[in-house]
Every structure is written in structure tokens, then in C-alpha cells.
Design a protein around this motif. Structure first.
Motif, PDB file in Angstrom:
ATOM      1  N   SER A  64      -8.623 -20.508  31.919  1.00 42.29           N
ATOM      2  CA  SER A  64      -9.601 -21.559  32.413  1.00 42.29           C
ATOM      3  C   SER A  64      -9.394 -22.896  32.357  1.00 42.29           C
ATOM      4  CB  SER A  64     -11.020 -21.120  31.708  1.00 42.29           C
ATOM      5  OG  SER A  64     -11.031 -21.389  30.587  1.00 42.29           O
ATOM      6  N   LEU A  65      -8.286 -23.314  31.475  1.00 44.09           N
ATOM      7  CA  LEU A  65      -8.186 -24.778  31.219  1.00 44.09           C
ATOM      8  C   LEU A  65      -7.437 -25.311  32.570  1.00 44.09           C
ATOM      9  CD1 LEU A  65      -8.088 -27.343  29.689  1.00 44.09           C
ATOM     10  CD2 LEU A  65      -5.912 -26.564  28.776  1.00 44.09           C
ATOM     11  N   PRO A  66      -6.234 -24.661  32.992  1.00 42.17           N
ATOM     12  CA  PRO A  66      -5.530 -25.248  34.229  1.00 42.17           C
ATOM     13  C   PRO A  66      -6.582 -24.921  35.505  1.00 42.17           C
ATOM     14  CG  PRO A  66      -4.526 -23.337  33.458  1.00 42.17           C
ATOM     15  CD  PRO A  66      -5.465 -23.815  32.381  1.00 42.17           C
ATOM     16  N   ALA A  67      -7.402 -24.054  35.441  1.00 43.49           N
ATOM     17  CA  ALA A  67      -8.386 -23.859  36.481  1.00 43.49           C
ATOM     18  C   ALA A  67      -9.310 -24.988  36.554  1.00 43.49           C
ATOM     19  CB  ALA A  67      -8.876 -22.410  36.420  1.00 43.49           C
ATOM     20  N   ALA A  75     -14.316 -19.338  30.455  1.00 41.11           N
ATOM     21  CA  ALA A  75     -14.103 -20.303  31.866  1.00 41.11           C
ATOM     22  C   ALA A  75     -15.371 -20.903  31.860  1.00 41.11           C
ATOM     23  CB  ALA A  75     -13.870 -19.324  33.063  1.00 41.11           C
ATOM     24  N   TYR A  76     -16.570 -20.353  31.692  1.00 39.59           N
ATOM     25  CA  TYR A  76     -17.989 -20.843  31.882  1.00 39.59           C
ATOM     26  C   TYR A  76     -18.030 -22.250  31.056  1.00 39.59           C
ATOM     27  CZ  TYR A  76     -23.153 -21.620  31.372  1.00 39.59           C
ATOM     28  OH  TYR A  76     -24.361 -22.141  31.383  1.00 39.59           O
ATOM     29  N   ARG A  77     -17.642 -22.037  29.835  1.00 37.44           N
ATOM     30  CA  ARG A  77     -17.868 -23.224  28.981  1.00 37.44           C
ATOM     31  C   ARG A  77     -16.719 -24.290  29.064  1.00 37.44           C
ATOM     32  NH1 ARG A  77     -18.101 -20.195  23.183  1.00 37.44           N
ATOM     33  NH2 ARG A  77     -18.234 -22.394  22.401  1.00 37.44           N
ATOM     34  N   THR A  78     -15.458 -23.817  29.575  1.00 36.81           N
ATOM     35  CA  THR A  78     -14.492 -24.886  29.718  1.00 36.81           C
ATOM     36  C   THR A  78     -14.607 -25.797  31.206  1.00 36.81           C
ATOM     37  OG1 THR A  78     -12.894 -23.395  28.746  1.00 36.81           O
ATOM     38  CG2 THR A  78     -11.767 -25.188  30.047  1.00 36.81           C
ATOM     39  N   VAL A  79     -15.193 -24.893  31.924  1.00 27.13           N
ATOM     40  CA  VAL A  79     -15.320 -25.726  33.113  1.00 27.13           C
ATOM     41  C   VAL A  79     -16.610 -26.613  33.055  1.00 27.13           C
ATOM     42  CG1 VAL A  79     -16.120 -25.492  35.552  1.00 27.13           C
ATOM     43  CG2 VAL A  79     -14.384 -23.997  34.833  1.00 27.13           C
ATOM     44  N   GLY A  80     -17.444 -26.304  32.407  1.00 25.06           N
ATOM     45  CA  GLY A  80     -18.616 -27.311  32.000  1.00 25.06           C
ATOM     46  C   GLY A  80     -18.172 -28.401  31.433  1.00 25.06           C
ATOM     47  N   LEU A  81     -17.031 -28.452  30.608  1.00 28.07           N
ATOM     48  CA  LEU A  81     -16.524 -29.689  29.836  1.00 28.07           C
ATOM     49  C   LEU A  81     -15.975 -30.777  31.131  1.00 28.07           C
ATOM     50  CD1 LEU A  81     -14.754 -28.041  26.883  1.00 28.07           C
ATOM     51  CD2 LEU A  81     -16.958 -29.046  27.031  1.00 28.07           C
ATOM     52  N   VAL A  82     -15.673 -30.431  32.125  1.00 29.90           N
ATOM     53  CA  VAL A  82     -15.196 -31.336  33.102  1.00 29.90           C
ATOM     54  C   VAL A  82     -16.246 -31.810  33.890  1.00 29.90           C
ATOM     55  CG1 VAL A  82     -12.903 -30.561  32.694  1.00 29.90           C
ATOM     56  CG2 VAL A  82     -14.282 -29.728  34.527  1.00 29.90           C
ATOM     57  N   GLU A  83     -17.514 -31.368  33.521  1.00 31.82           N
ATOM     58  CA  GLU A  83     -18.693 -31.973  34.104  1.00 31.82           C
ATOM     59  C   GLU A  83     -18.876 -31.450  35.733  1.00 31.82           C
ATOM     60  OE1 GLU A  83     -18.277 -36.313  34.270  1.00 31.82           O
ATOM     61  OE2 GLU A  83     -18.970 -36.385  32.218  1.00 31.82           O
TER      62      GLU A  83
END
Length: 703
Positions: free
Chosen positions: A474-477, A508-516
Motif C-alpha cells: 500500500s505504500l507505493p500505491a 492499505a486503508y490506514r496507509t492511504v489515510g496518512l497521505v490525506e
């Protein structure tokens, strides 16, 4: 909490070196002990005066037999017992965490979601108890331990089959007032429904910090349990109805444990403690660290070491999934290097074997075959060296992608004392099934393609994951979505695909949330015919992008559904679904889907020489995961060479330590580990077009 041993306490019980007291009561003492294997255990020892009583010894004998009949990761297993000893004893696996009662008392009630997950897992534990033909009869907060990888049900001291005659007097109450069923409070015959009632009381306590029938004198508690309604005013709405059903006065009106599992619809993240409040997680971690920070027991042993073994041999103790590894019991590096797994002399007459466990004939045979060939190529190249310090043999076991066969294969490989390490297995379930046998024999297990973050309740004392876990995709995504200007992401987590889909989607839900980026998650139940069922709701939210975590067949259905509805935004597919099945089933709807995967394309420049050698050896291009298996094998051979230069053939545990603490730059990525997990998130980008996933280069991971 532990207490120091007293002068009157024994030094050993049943092969266990006693380290501390865990608790004491009128009937006996529970010790913290270490078995000869190095495993910690809770050893319950009955006082000799009670052991002389026929009825009491019969009860203890029944307890040991009852506990052995239960098979569940959420019930603490029996590791040994001797009901016939002068001081009867029973040993169970040690859980270095607080009881639910202590956690709630110190940290407050659990949140609603945490209560649901607790209930779901304990319902599964009770289902296993009942499937064994038993009734626990004392389900209470003190008999629920919280560990880093989930709760455990303990104490079968009064468990028995429903048809068995009680050993107490007919009018005696067996159980804990405040956490027992009306029929139990009245001394009547009880069945599995009594445990469900008790679980309802436990959940009410977990959610509010108070038993549902209050506190006070025993007689008052028993009266309220039989005649009054429970006080559930403070129980959250999402839990109250289920608890109320459990607390029905009529046993026939209560759900079974299996029905309770179904009714609590929360997805239970097995193998983690993320569902608990931070304060409780810290309490678990502190308790684990305090308990496992034990003195050097070998230095204080009253008995002499066995011939051929040094007293300072190290033992490895793991706190659980992702936990820190502690070294207990010292010993110098030179002494450690000289030890062998079985106390035998050096390498002169022994083979150097690298085991390979893979799915060669099951559902993941393409990946398994690619890995096997990658390992063989690395071994053959090593053996072709003119100045090789030793010669390695690859021994292969096909587990067919079946967990039961995987466990058998692991036991066969681990039992061969010449096997120094094993590469494999291919899939998550088979890797988890093999974990126990390899842990028992301290065989380093290096999984190439199994990216699951946790494997149920299994420990990770010998496991090294050489692949980033599912959540790291999820990080590169997330970075790509941010760069593309996406503001709203629709997340589809398909539970039909198994544990990896939940793990990937949740992280992925948590990671994507970190980039607002705002995320709208939709979980597709296992029972749903197709994930297309959630599309109407998802698209009504008007997302800019969609992320699917699930399997290839249902992922293809989702892709067609999005295409039929005219969705043209960014589409990301979790890499386990990316393959020929997805593109064939989705057809033209597959085009444009983005994938971030941990495996490199065989045509990529960093692995060009490997691919050429592979093609020359096998007459075909390497498949997915072949280069990664080749890398991992060369890393193991590099560490074996290092050990050979410093003193000959290493012990398995020594090899694991060399692998776990070292850093190796392979063709695909750099391999360095922390607590058995790969550090770094090197990933690769693919995009679907014209019926296949084409390589788009290394993924941007922000490093």
C-alpha cells in the motif's frame, strides 16, 4: 506478575526448571517453569495433602484429560501432566500477558469493537471446548489471558462432560458467582449453554468494567442471577443485543458458541493486538518483557549438564508475532559456535543440506516450481566453484499446497539433523502449518513468497520473511494516488479471499489515510456471491480511485462491474490477484489496472544474468518468485560460508542468528531483518494491458 521462589519450593517438576511463582492458592501453587526444550510453561502443582484425597486426585486427573481434548489456538494447550505423581502437576503453554480482569481494572473497559472481537474469538474457543464434548464451567475475566496475538481461555479445573457426575455435593455451587448461569447457580445440571451465559457476563464486564448482576455477597449474586434482569445500560449498542441473548434465563434460548461467532460480525484480526486500546497493549508488552527478562537459569542449576552439552547453551524466547526476541541464558560466542544441534562433533562425516519446501503439485505449483528451480540453480552454481569450502545438497519436499501435508513435510525435513535451513513454503497456510515443526527443531525457515504478517498463534523463533508483508504494497500505491491527485478512494476488501485480503486491505486503508486521501472502505462478506454487490454503494460515494484486495476471479468480476458502470478512475489491484486468471476473466476490463508487487519481472535488468542462466539450465524463462528464491539461497550459502571460515559447520540456531542479524545485497533487494520481518519495502510496478500485466519498473516507495 511473578514472585520469587521460596526456600521450600522445588527446583524442578516433571522436567521443568522452576523460575518463579505465578500464583498460589489453598490447593496448590502455579509456577513459571522452563522445559528442557527451552519453552516456558505454567506448571500447576497440587499440594501433597490434597493429592492424598481420592476425589481431589480424580478431579485433577479429569482436568488434565479434559484440557488435552480441546484443539483451538484460543485455548491454552497442555504441554505435559502427571496426575499420578506424589505431587500431581499439569503444565500448559505460558502466556506472558495479563488477565482480562486486570486489564479492565487498570486500563478501563474495552471499546465496542474490541469487545466484539474479544467475544468472537472467545466464542471460537468455547466452540472448540464444546466440540470436545466438554463444558468449561468457569468462564470469567480471570480465566481470559490477553497476549500479543490474541486472547486465550485457560483453566479446565472444573470442566467436565455434561453427563459426568459432579465431585462436589449436590447443593454446592461450582463456578464463580457473578459469571455463572442460573442453572449453575441453582446447582442443576449444566451444558454448553452455561458457558455461553458466562461469556455474556464476561463481555458485559469487558464493555463496562462491571459484572451484569453486580457485586456483593454470594447469596445476593446468586439470587440476582436467577431472578433479576442484567444491568446492560452502559453496554454499547453494537454489543448489547448479543449479550442479552447470551444472558437469557432459559438455556434453550441462548445462541450456541458457533452461532455467537456468526452473530458477532466484526472481522477478528487474528494474531494481533491492534483491536485493544493502546494502554492495554502497553500493559501486555510490559508484562511480557518483565516476565521473560529472566535470570541465567543454567548458572543456578542444581544438576550437572548432560555429557556433551555445555551449561551455558543459549535459549531463544519469542514474545509473539512481531515481538522482540530475548536471549535468556548466556554463554560465550566461542562456546556457542562449538555447540551442535544434537551434541555431535563437527562436519567431517555429515552432509550440508538445504531443504526446500514448496507447492509443486497444488494450487500454487507455478510459484512453487519457480522457487524450487531458483534454489537448485543457486546450489548448483555454488557446488561448481573450484574453492568451495563444502558441498551443499538440496532436498525437496512437495507439500502440495495442503496445510496437513505441509506440517508432515516440515517434520520430515526438521528431523533430518543434516538439514541446516529450509527455503519455503510457498503459500501462507502451508508456511503457518510448517512453522511449529521448524520452531521445535530450531530450523531456520526462510519464506520467499508468503507475505502474511502473522500466522495465527504460532511463534516466529526460526522464521525469516524475505518478502515484504502484504500491507507494505500500500505504500507505493498511496504515493502514486497522491501524485495522481486522488482525493477519494473506494476500498473493497473481499473476505472470501482469506486472511491476506483483510491484512492487505486493512493496512492499505490506514496507509492511504496518512497521505490525506479520504477512504471509503467496503468489506465483502465471505458469503456474498460477488463483490459487485457493493459497487452501487461504493460508486454513489463518487470515488476518484478504487482499490481491490481479494482474489483473481472475484477481482475480475469487480473489474467488469466497474467497466459496465463507466468507471474510468485509477484502479489498483492487490498483487495476489494479479495473474492470467484475472486478465482472462476480466477481458478488456482488465486494462489499466495497476499492481504493486514484491516480485521482480524476470526480464528486468538487475536479474538479466540470472534469467539467462536459468534459461540455459531449464530451457525456459524463469517464472515469478524464481529470482527471489535464488537470492535467498545465495544469502544462506553466504552465511554458511562465513560460519565455515570461523569454525566449521554451524548449528541451526547459530545460522539463524547469522541470517537474522546480517545484511545481504541480492539481485532483487537488500535483505536485512528485524524480529524476523524484512526491513525495507522494495516493490515493483505492473500495469495490465492487452491481456497481461506488463512490467512498469521499480515502484516509488519514498526511499
Amino acid at each position: 506478575m511473578t514472585e520469587q521462589l521460596t526456600p521450600s519450593d522445588p527446583v524442578r517438576i516433571g522436567g521443568h526448571r522452576l523460575l518463579a511463582r505465578l500464583g498460589a492458592g489453598g490447593m496448590g501453587v502455579v509456577y513459571l517453569g522452563r522445559a528442557e526444550t527451552g519453552e516456558l510453561a505454567a506448571v500447576k502443582v497440587i499440594r501433597p495433602e490434597y493429592a492424598a484425597e481420592t476425589d481431589f486426585r480424580a478431579r485433577f486427573r479429569r482436568e488434565a484429560a479434559a484440557a488435552r481434548r480441546v484443539r483451538s489456538p484460543w485455548v491454552v494447550p497442555v504441554t505435559g501432566a502427571d496426575p499420578e505423581a506424589e505431587a500431581p502437576w499439569l503444565a500448559t503453554a505460558f502466556v506472558p500477558g495479563p488477565a482480562l480482569a486486570e486489564a479492565v481494572a487498570r486500563c478501563g473497559p474495552l471499546p465496542e469493537r474490541g469487545t466484539r472481537i474479544l467475544g468472537k474469538i472467545l466464542a471460537r474457543a468455547l466452540a472448540a471446548v464444546h466440540a470436545a464434548g466438554l463444558v468449561h464451567r468457569d468462564v470469567k475475566p480471570g480465566n481470559v489471558l490477553l497476549a500479543v496475538d490474541g486472547p486465550r481461555l485457560i483453566d479446565f479445573g472444573i470442566a467436565r462432560s455434561p453427563e459426568e457426575t459432579a465431585l462436589t455435593s449436590p447443593d454446592a455451587v461450582v463456578g464463580t458467582p457473578g459469571f455463572l448461569a442460573p442453572e449453575q447457580a441453582q446447582g442443576r445440571e449444566v451444558g454448553p449453554a452455561a458457558d455461553v451465559f458466562a461469556l455474556g457476563c464476561v463481555l458485559a464486564y469487558a464493555a463496562t468494567g462491571r459484572p451484569p448482576f453486580g457485586t456483593g455477597a454470594v447469596d445476593a449474586l446468586l439470587y440476582r442471577t436467577v431472578h433479576d434482569d442484567p444491568d446492560l445500560a452502559e453496554v454499547p449498542d453494537g454489543v448489547r443485543d448479543v449479550v442479552l441473548r447470551c444472558l437469557a434465563k432459559d438455556p434453550a434460548a441462548r445462541p450456541t458458541a458457533a452461532e455467537l461467532d456468526e452473530a458477532l460480525v466484526e472481522d477478528a484480526p487474528e494474531g494481533t493486538a491492534e483491536w485493544l486500546p493502546d494502554e492495554v497493549v502497553r500493559l501486555i508488552a510490559d508484562r511480557s518483557a518483565a516476565t521473560l527478562a529472566l535470570p541465567d537459569i543454567d548458572a543456578t542449576a542444581a544438576t550437572a549438564p548432560e555429557p556433551g552439552r555445555a551449561a551455558g547453551r543459549r535459549r531463544f524466547l519469542a514474545l509473539g508475532a512481531g515481538g522482540a526476541v530475548l536471549l535468556a541464558a548466556g554463554g560465550g560466542a566461542a562456546l556457542w559456535a562449538g555447540l551442535r544441534d544434537d551434541g555431535s562433533p563437527g562436519p567431517a562425516a555429515r552432509r550440508w543440506i538445504l531443504g526446500v519446501q514448496a507447492d509443486l503439485s497444488g494450487p500454487q505449483q507455478a510459484a512453487g516450481r519457480a522457487q524450487e528451480r531458483g534454489v537448485r540453480l543457486a546450489v548448483e552454481q555454488f557446488n561448481a566453484r573450484e574453492r568451495r569450502p563444502f558441498e551443499v545438497e538440496a532436498v525437496v519436499a512437495d507439500d502440495r499446497g495442503d496445510p496437513a501435508e505441509a506440517e508432515r513435510a516440515a517434520r520430515r525435513l526438521a528431523a533430518d539433523r543434516d538439514v541446516l535451513a529450509v527455503v519455503g513454503s510457498t503459500g501462507d497456510k502451508t508456511t503457518g502449518a510448517a512453522l511449529g515443526p521448524y520452531d521445535e527443531r530450531r530450523v531456520p525457515q526462510l519464506t520467499v513468497s508468503s507475505a502474511q504478517g502473522v500466522y495465527g498463534t504460532a511463534s516466529r523463533r526460526s522464521l525469516l520473511q524475505t518478502v515484504p508483508t502484504y500491507g507494505t504494497t500500500s505504500l507505493p500505491a498511496a504515493l502514486m494516488l497522491k501524485a495522481a491527485g486522488v482525493r477519494r478512494l473506494g476500498m473493497v476488501i473481499d473476505r472470501a479471499a482469506g486472511e491476506f485480503a483483510w491484512e492487505e486491505g486493512h493496512l492499505a486503508y490506514r496507509t492511504v489515510g496518512l497521505v490525506e486521501i479520504e477512504v471509503h472502505p467496503r468489506v465483502v462478506p465471505r458469503s456474498a456471491a460477488s463483490p459487485v454487490a457493493v459497487l452501487a454503494d461504493l460508486l454513489d460515494w463518487e470515488p476518484d480511485a478504487v482499490y481491490y484486495a481479494g482474489g483473481p476471479r472475484r477481482g475480475a468480476d469487480l473489474a467488469r462491474g466497474l467497466a459496465d458502470r463507466g468507471f474510468t478512475g485509477v484502479r489498483i489491484l492487490g498483487y495476489p490477484a494479479a495473474g492470467p486468471e484475472f486478465t482472462a476473466r476480466a477481458g478488456a476490463a482488465a486494462d489499466g489496472w495497476e499492481v504493486y508487487a514484491p516480485y521482480i519481472d524476470p526480464g528486468a535488468k538487475p536479474v538479466a544474468k540470472f534469467a539467462a542462466a536459468f534459461r540455459e539450465r531449464y530451457g525456459r524463462a524463469p517464472g515469478r518468485w524464481a529470482a527471489e528464491a535464488y537470492d535467498v539461497t545465495r544469502m544462506v550459502l553466504d552465511r554458511l560460508t562465513e560460519a565455515a571460515g570461523g569454525g566449521g559447520r554451524p548449528a541451526r540456531a547459530e545460522l539463524f542468528e547469522l541470517l537474522a542479524k546480517g545484511t545481504y545485497r541480492g539481485l532483487v533487494r537488500e535483505y536485512a531483518f528485524q524480529d524476523g520481518y524484512l526491513q525495507g519495502v522494495e516493490m515493483f510496478h505492473y500495469r495490465a494491458a492487452d491481456g497481461r500485466f506488463g512490467y512498469a519498473g521499480p515502484a516509488d516507495t519514498g526511499e
